[in-house]
Design an enzyme around this catalytic site. Structure first.
Site, PDB file in Angstrom:
ATOM      1  CG  HIS A   1      -0.416   1.187   7.497  1.00 31.62           C
ATOM      2  ND1 HIS A   1       0.548   0.665   8.339  1.00 31.62           N
ATOM      3  CD2 HIS A   1       0.269   1.959   6.604  1.00 31.62           C
ATOM      4  CE1 HIS A   1       1.740   1.129   7.988  1.00 31.62           C
ATOM      5  NE2 HIS A   1       1.607   1.910   6.931  1.00 31.62           N
ATOM      6  CD  GLU A   2      -1.189   2.490   3.006  1.00 30.54           C
ATOM      7  OE1 GLU A   2      -0.591   3.559   3.189  1.00 30.54           O
ATOM      8  OE2 GLU A   2      -0.592   1.399   2.984  1.00 30.54           O
TER       9      GLU A   2
ATOM     10  CD  GLN B   1       3.489   5.675   2.989  1.00 29.01           C
ATOM     11  OE1 GLN B   1       2.531   5.179   2.383  1.00 29.01           O
ATOM     12  NE2 GLN B   1       4.452   4.939   3.526  1.00 29.01           N
TER      13      GLN B   1
ATOM     14  CG  HIS C   1       0.648   6.668   5.985  1.00 29.28           C
ATOM     15  ND1 HIS C   1       1.806   7.076   6.610  1.00 29.28           N
ATOM     16  CD2 HIS C   1       0.849   5.359   5.661  1.00 29.28           C
ATOM     17  CE1 HIS C   1       2.664   6.056   6.668  1.00 29.28           C
ATOM     18  NE2 HIS C   1       2.097   4.997   6.105  1.00 29.28           N
TER      19      HIS C   1
ATOM     20  N   GLY D   1       0.839  -1.197   0.000  1.00 28.83           N
ATOM     21  CA  GLY D   1       0.000   0.000   0.000  1.00 28.83           C
ATOM     22  C   GLY D   1       0.868   1.238   0.000  1.00 28.83           C
TER      23      GLY D   1
ATOM     24  CB  CYS E   1       5.372   1.819   7.773  1.00 27.14           C
ATOM     25  SG  CYS E   1       4.926   3.377   6.981  1.00 27.14           S
ATOM     26  CG  LEU E   2       6.741   0.969   1.701  1.00 33.90           C
ATOM     27  CD1 LEU E   2       6.036   1.340   0.400  1.00 33.90           C
ATOM     28  CD2 LEU E   2       7.883  -0.014   1.437  1.00 33.90           C
TER      29      LEU E   2
HETATM   30  O1  GNR Z   1       4.053  -2.692   2.508  1.00 35.86           O
HETATM   31  C1  GNR Z   1       3.393  -2.557   3.541  1.00 35.86           C
HETATM   32  N1  GNR Z   1       3.059  -3.662   4.255  1.00 35.86           N
HETATM   33  C2  GNR Z   1       2.180  -3.644   5.318  1.00 35.86           C
HETATM   34  C3  GNR Z   1       2.119  -4.770   6.128  1.00 35.86           C
HETATM   35  C4  GNR Z   1       1.259  -4.826   7.191  1.00 35.86           C
HETATM   36  C5  GNR Z   1       0.432  -3.754   7.438  1.00 35.86           C
HETATM   37  C6  GNR Z   1       0.484  -2.615   6.671  1.00 35.86           C
HETATM   38  C7  GNR Z   1       1.347  -2.559   5.604  1.00 35.86           C
HETATM   39  S1  GNR Z   1       1.392  -1.141   4.596  1.00 35.86           S
HETATM   40  C8  GNR Z   1       3.039  -1.210   4.023  1.00 35.86           C
HETATM   41  C9  GNR Z   1       3.294  -0.130   2.993  1.00 35.86           C
HETATM   42  C10 GNR Z   1       3.137   1.227   3.636  1.00 35.86           C
HETATM   43  O2  GNR Z   1       3.940   1.720   4.363  1.00 35.86           O
HETATM   44  N2  GNR Z   1       2.025   1.847   3.408  1.00 35.86           N
HETATM   45  O3  GNR Z   1       1.797   3.023   3.999  1.00 35.86           O
HETATM   46 NI    NI Z   2       2.957   3.060   5.814  1.00 33.54          NI
END
Ligand code: GNR
Ligand code: NI
Length: 178
Positions: free
Chosen positions: A133-134, A51, A137, A46, A91-92
Site C-alpha cells: 500500500h505504501e 502523504q 503511494h 504505515g 488509508c490516512l
Molecule cells: O493505517 C493504515 N492501515 C492500513 C490498513 C490496511 C491496509 C493498509 C493500511 S495503511 C494505513 C495507513 C496509510 O494510509 N498508509 O499509507
Molecule cells: Ni495510505
C-alpha cells in the site's frame, strides 16, 4: 519532533511519483522521525513520504500491538510476492473509508534502513499488505484506484462534502449579527 500534515484524496499531489533517495543523512533521519510521529499520532500502521508532500521513496510502518516496533524502508523494492488474497484496507489520505483490496499476503522486500544499509526481509499479513500500500503511494497510486469508478466517485464526493461541512460549521454556529 514535528507532526506533519497528511494530504487527503483527491489532492493531486498524492499522484506524484516519488524519486529515489540519493543520500541517507541526518536531515533524512529527521524526516523519518517526523513521519513516525505523524503515523503514531494519526494513528496509522504505515505512512509514505508522498502523504506528507515529500516526494522521495521512503516509508515507515509499525504493525506491532504496543506501537514500539518502528520500521523504515528507503528505496523499497518488492522482490517476491505470493499468496494473493483479499483483505480490508484503509488509508490516512482517504479517512473513514475501508474497502477490500486483493494483494500478496507474503512478500520479500529489499530496502535501506535509516543508516543507508541495504537489507532484505520477508513480510506477511498486515505488514506485507501495508508495505505494498505504501509503495503504491510512492508511485502516486491509492487503494481506491483498485475499486470501481462508481465507488471511487462516491468516495470522492463523500470526502469533499465532509470537508465542505467542516469548513462551514464554524461560521454557521456563530451567533447571528442582527
Ligand atoms: O493505517 C493504515 N492501515 C492500513 C490498513 C490496511 C491496509 C493498509 C493500511 S495503511 C494505513 C495507513 C496509510 O494510509 N498508509 O499509507
Ligand atoms: Ni495510505
Amino acid at each position: 519532533m514535528t507532526r506533519l500534515t497528511i494530504l487527503e484524496y483527491p489532492d493531486p499531489r498524492l499522484r506524484t511519483v516519488a524519486k529515489p533517495v540519493q543520500v541517507v543523512d541526518a536531515a533524512l533521519r529527521r524526516l523519518i522521525d517526523d513521519m513516525l510521529e505523524t503515523m503514531y499520532d494519526a494513528p496509522g500502521v504505515g505512512l509514505a513520504a508522498t502523504q506528507v508532500d515529500v516526494h522521495l521513496r521512503l516509508l515507515v510502518a509499525d504493525v506491532s500491538e504496543d506501537k514500539n516496533e518502528p520500521l523504515v524502508f528507503i528505496n523499497p523494492e518488492l522482490i517476491e510476492q505470493q499468496e494473493i488474497e483479499v483483505s480490508q484496507e484503509g488509508c490516512l489520505s482517504v479517512p473513514g473509508v475501508y474497502e477490500d483490496v486483493t494483494r500478496a499476503q507474503r512478500v520479500r522486500v529489499r530496502a535501506m534502513d535509516r543508516f543507508g544499509k541495504v537489507f532484505e526481509r520477508d513480510l506477511t499479513g498486515l505488514l506485507a499488505v501495508c508495505v505494498q500500500h505504501e509503495i503504491d503511494h510512492l508511485d502516486g497510486k491509492l487503494f481506491v484506484d483498485y475499486l470501481s469508478d462508481l465507488k471511487r466517485t462516491r468516495i470522492r464526493k463523500k470526502l469533499e462534502k465532509e470537508r465542505r461541512q467542516k469548513r462551514e460549521a464554524p461560521a454557521s454556529s456563530r451567533a447571528p449579527s442582527i
